[in-house]
Motif scaffolding. Structure first.
Motif, PDB file in Angstrom:
ATOM      1  N   ASP A   1      16.140-121.572  46.020  1.00 16.16           N
ATOM      2  CA  ASP A   1      16.543-121.022  44.723  1.00 16.16           C
ATOM      3  C   ASP A   1      15.490-121.227  43.626  1.00 16.16           C
ATOM      4  O   ASP A   1      15.778-121.728  42.547  1.00 16.16           O
ATOM      5  N   ILE A   2      14.247-120.866  43.922  1.00 16.41           N
ATOM      6  CA  ILE A   2      13.146-120.944  42.957  1.00 16.41           C
ATOM      7  C   ILE A   2      12.242-119.724  43.160  1.00 16.41           C
ATOM      8  O   ILE A   2      12.335-119.067  44.196  1.00 16.41           O
ATOM      9  N   PRO A   3      11.341-119.438  42.222  1.00 16.67           N
ATOM     10  CA  PRO A   3      10.477-118.255  42.396  1.00 16.67           C
ATOM     11  C   PRO A   3       9.407-118.438  43.477  1.00 16.67           C
ATOM     12  O   PRO A   3       8.861-117.463  43.975  1.00 16.67           O
ATOM     13  N   PHE A   4       9.077-119.698  43.808  1.00 15.64           N
ATOM     14  CA  PHE A   4       7.954-119.966  44.717  1.00 15.64           C
ATOM     15  C   PHE A   4       8.396-120.087  46.172  1.00 15.64           C
ATOM     16  O   PHE A   4       9.563-120.272  46.462  1.00 15.64           O
ATOM     17  N   GLY A   5       7.421-120.031  47.074  1.00 19.48           N
ATOM     18  CA  GLY A   5       7.719-120.204  48.501  1.00 19.48           C
ATOM     19  C   GLY A   5       6.460-120.555  49.266  1.00 19.48           C
ATOM     20  O   GLY A   5       6.000-119.790  50.110  1.00 19.48           O
ATOM     21  N   LEU A   6       5.887-121.722  48.962  1.00 15.77           N
ATOM     22  CA  LEU A   6       4.617-122.058  49.606  1.00 15.77           C
ATOM     23  C   LEU A   6       4.829-122.866  50.889  1.00 15.77           C
ATOM     24  O   LEU A   6       4.547-122.407  51.981  1.00 15.77           O
ATOM     25  N   SER A   7       5.343-124.090  50.745  1.00 19.18           N
ATOM     26  CA  SER A   7       5.338-124.965  51.912  1.00 19.18           C
ATOM     27  C   SER A   7       6.440-126.015  51.788  1.00 19.18           C
ATOM     28  O   SER A   7       6.353-126.902  50.959  1.00 19.18           O
TER      29      SER A   7
ATOM     30  N   LEU B   1      -1.169-119.019  45.292  1.00 20.26           N
ATOM     31  CA  LEU B   1      -0.732-119.404  43.955  1.00 20.26           C
ATOM     32  C   LEU B   1       0.085-120.696  43.978  1.00 20.26           C
ATOM     33  O   LEU B   1      -0.018-121.490  44.897  1.00 20.26           O
ATOM     34  N   GLY B   2       0.892-120.895  42.960  1.00 19.84           N
ATOM     35  CA  GLY B   2       1.590-122.170  42.799  1.00 19.84           C
ATOM     36  C   GLY B   2       2.716-122.389  43.788  1.00 19.84           C
ATOM     37  O   GLY B   2       3.112-121.507  44.535  1.00 19.84           O
ATOM     38  N   GLY B   3       3.237-123.599  43.743  1.00 21.68           N
ATOM     39  CA  GLY B   3       4.378-123.946  44.578  1.00 21.68           C
ATOM     40  C   GLY B   3       5.244-124.977  43.876  1.00 21.68           C
ATOM     41  O   GLY B   3       4.806-125.650  42.948  1.00 21.68           O
TER      42      GLY B   3
ATOM     43  N   LEU C   1      -8.231-115.409  45.237  1.00 26.50           N
ATOM     44  CA  LEU C   1      -7.990-116.319  44.121  1.00 26.50           C
ATOM     45  C   LEU C   1      -7.004-117.405  44.526  1.00 26.50           C
ATOM     46  O   LEU C   1      -5.981-117.135  45.145  1.00 26.50           O
ATOM     47  N   THR C   2      -7.351-118.635  44.193  1.00 27.46           N
ATOM     48  CA  THR C   2      -6.403-119.741  44.283  1.00 27.46           C
ATOM     49  C   THR C   2      -6.206-120.237  42.864  1.00 27.46           C
ATOM     50  O   THR C   2      -7.172-120.585  42.181  1.00 27.46           O
ATOM     51  N   GLY C   3      -4.961-120.244  42.395  1.00 35.58           N
ATOM     52  CA  GLY C   3      -4.727-120.654  41.015  1.00 35.58           C
ATOM     53  C   GLY C   3      -3.290-120.420  40.600  1.00 35.58           C
ATOM     54  O   GLY C   3      -2.378-120.403  41.418  1.00 35.58           O
ATOM     55  N   SER C   4      -3.103-120.185  39.305  1.00 33.96           N
ATOM     56  CA  SER C   4      -1.761-120.029  38.747  1.00 33.96           C
ATOM     57  C   SER C   4      -1.240-118.610  38.984  1.00 33.96           C
ATOM     58  O   SER C   4      -2.009-117.679  39.253  1.00 33.96           O
TER      59      SER C   4
END
Length: 428
Positions: free
Chosen positions: A356-362, A206-208, A181-184
């Motif tokens: 300092d955020i929930p995400f860690g994509l790029s 997921l998101g970033g 899955l790619t999405g929220s």
């Protein structure tokens, strides 16, 4: 054909496809690459009509898909049995395709997201069924047709025109052995929970809310051009877009005006004109959501650098806001033409703000100093770190996230092993 019949067809196709030699599958991928390349203009128009992407970016998306298919068509077969030295006569590792894999894909890159999941899964010997975004059924059906035109067996790739409520039913079906899955974050959590309950493999992209860090020894002009593109390409609707511009305090006065000037070059235009840099968002409800997030950020202390100005139901003049730590907007993904600027005293503070955020994509970092580069390479919590360039995916390199940005790998040779079972063979 009803849903069960489509899944039965996928299973039947898989049974024979898994026996086709790897090199023969690759020959079909070369044909698929050729079809994508030769039809890039007409296929690009499908994307633009469905989700408003500027036509030049839609054509570039198709060409990138062709490049990715060529990469896998010429890739080394890392799935052949591996011999391991032990005291036994037979000691091997085999990689066995899992079966029918479900893809749940978004609207923002209607061909690229689908093919970057489907191509390595199919090359590994699996069959694929797709649940595309409801506004992209035209893209989904055209991709299915492309696979058939390239000579792939019927049933190896099928587009299911189903809604979100039917995803659970498909994933619970015993024929389906895994899901990508790619999405929220919300959609990912739901699909992963269903997969987990049914003991099925899941991959989530997921998101970033990627950081774009500009330090005092960066090339300001290149960083400004790259930063505007990183935020506003595809109307800002990309999971790995630069979203938070973390600028070192001592260069704020010098760098910010250069960045603003580049940012203001993105003026909404007609999506079918080749010189258009930015068009409208994919749907008016998505524009409503972005506007609400903008107001929420301002209510919590963000300052306006460039106002996010709505000029039609789905178009904005791109906005830029200055945000400080603690603003609740930093817990969310901004999916659209709105960027955030943050100021950091030094490298340590820039790193802290970035992580300092929930995400860690790029994340992306701009500095000429190799020691400073290494500090960020080692300490940024993300699936990708780009140095002196904006983040982008490359067929040759793995793509995936850390933290709430998901798990699993797309692209590169590593993706070939995502939907296989590792089988040990040992004996005398």
């Amino acid at each position: 054909m009803n849903l069960q019949s489509k899944l039965n067809a996928a299973q039947k196709s898989f049974e024979s496809w898994k026996k086709v030699p790897f090199s023969n599958r690759q020959k079909l991928l070369l044909k698929l690459a050729d079809k994508l390349e030769k039809n890039s203009e007409s296929l690009g128009k499908i994307i633009t009509k469905e989700m408003n992407k500027p036509i030049s970016q839609s054509i570039a998306e198709i060409k990138k898909c062709a490049l990715m298919c060529s990469y896998y068509a010429n890739a080394e077969n890392i799935l052949k049995p591996e011999k391991i030295k032990t005291e036994y006569r037979i000691s091997e590792i085999h990689y066995v395709p899992k079966g029918v894999i479900l893809g749940v894909m978004p609207w923002n890159f209607p061909f690229w997201q689908v093919l970057r999941f489907a191509v390595p899964a199919i090359l590994a010997g699996n069959a694929v069924v797709l649940k595309h975004a409801s506004i992209c059924f035209g893209s989904g059906n055209r991709i299915e047709k492309l696979f058939l035109e390239a000579g792939f067996p019927k049933g190896i790739f099928q587009n299911l025109e189903i809604g979100h409520e039917e995803v659970t039913k498909v994933l619970e079906n015993p024929i389906v052995r895994g899901v990508s899955l790619t999405g929220s974050e919300k959609a990912g959590a739901e699909v992963a929970a269903t997969a987990g309950r049914n003991i099925k493999k899941s991959l989530l992209e997921l998101g970033g809310s990627d950081a774009f860090i500009v330090l005092d020894d960066a090339n300001f002009k290149k960083a400004a051009e790259s930063g505007a593109k990183a935020r506003l390409q595809n109307c800002g609707q990309a999971c790995n877009a630069g979203k938070r511009f973390i600028i070192q305090k001592n260069i704020e006065k010098e760098f910010l005006p250069i960045f603003i000037k580049e940012y203001q070059k993105y003026i909404p235009g007609k999506p079918l004109k080749k010189d258009t840099l930015i068009a409208g968002m994919a749907r008016p409800d998505l524009a409503d959501e972005l506007e609400m997030q903008y107001k929420k950020a301002l209510k919590n202390g963000a300052e306006v650098i460039l106002p996010l100005k709505r000029i039609s139901p789905n178009e904005f003049m791109p906005g830029l806001i200055k945000v400080k730590s603690g603003n609740p907007i930093l817990e969310e993904e901004l999916f659209g033409p709105l960027g955030m600027v943050m100021i950091a005293k030094n490298d340590e503070e820039a790193l802290k703000l970035a992580n300092d955020i929930p995400f860690g994509l790029s994340n992306s970092v701009w500095t000429k100093d190799k020691k400073r580069q290494q500090f960020f390479i080692e300490n940024l919590e993300s699936g990708t770190v780009s140095v002196n360039k904006e983040s982008s995916s490359d067929p040759r390199l793995p793509f995936g996230g850390a933290k709430s940005s998901g798990y699993g790998t797309e692209l590169s040779l590593i993706a070939l092993k995502e939907f296989v079972t590792v089988k040990t063979v040992v004996g005398n």
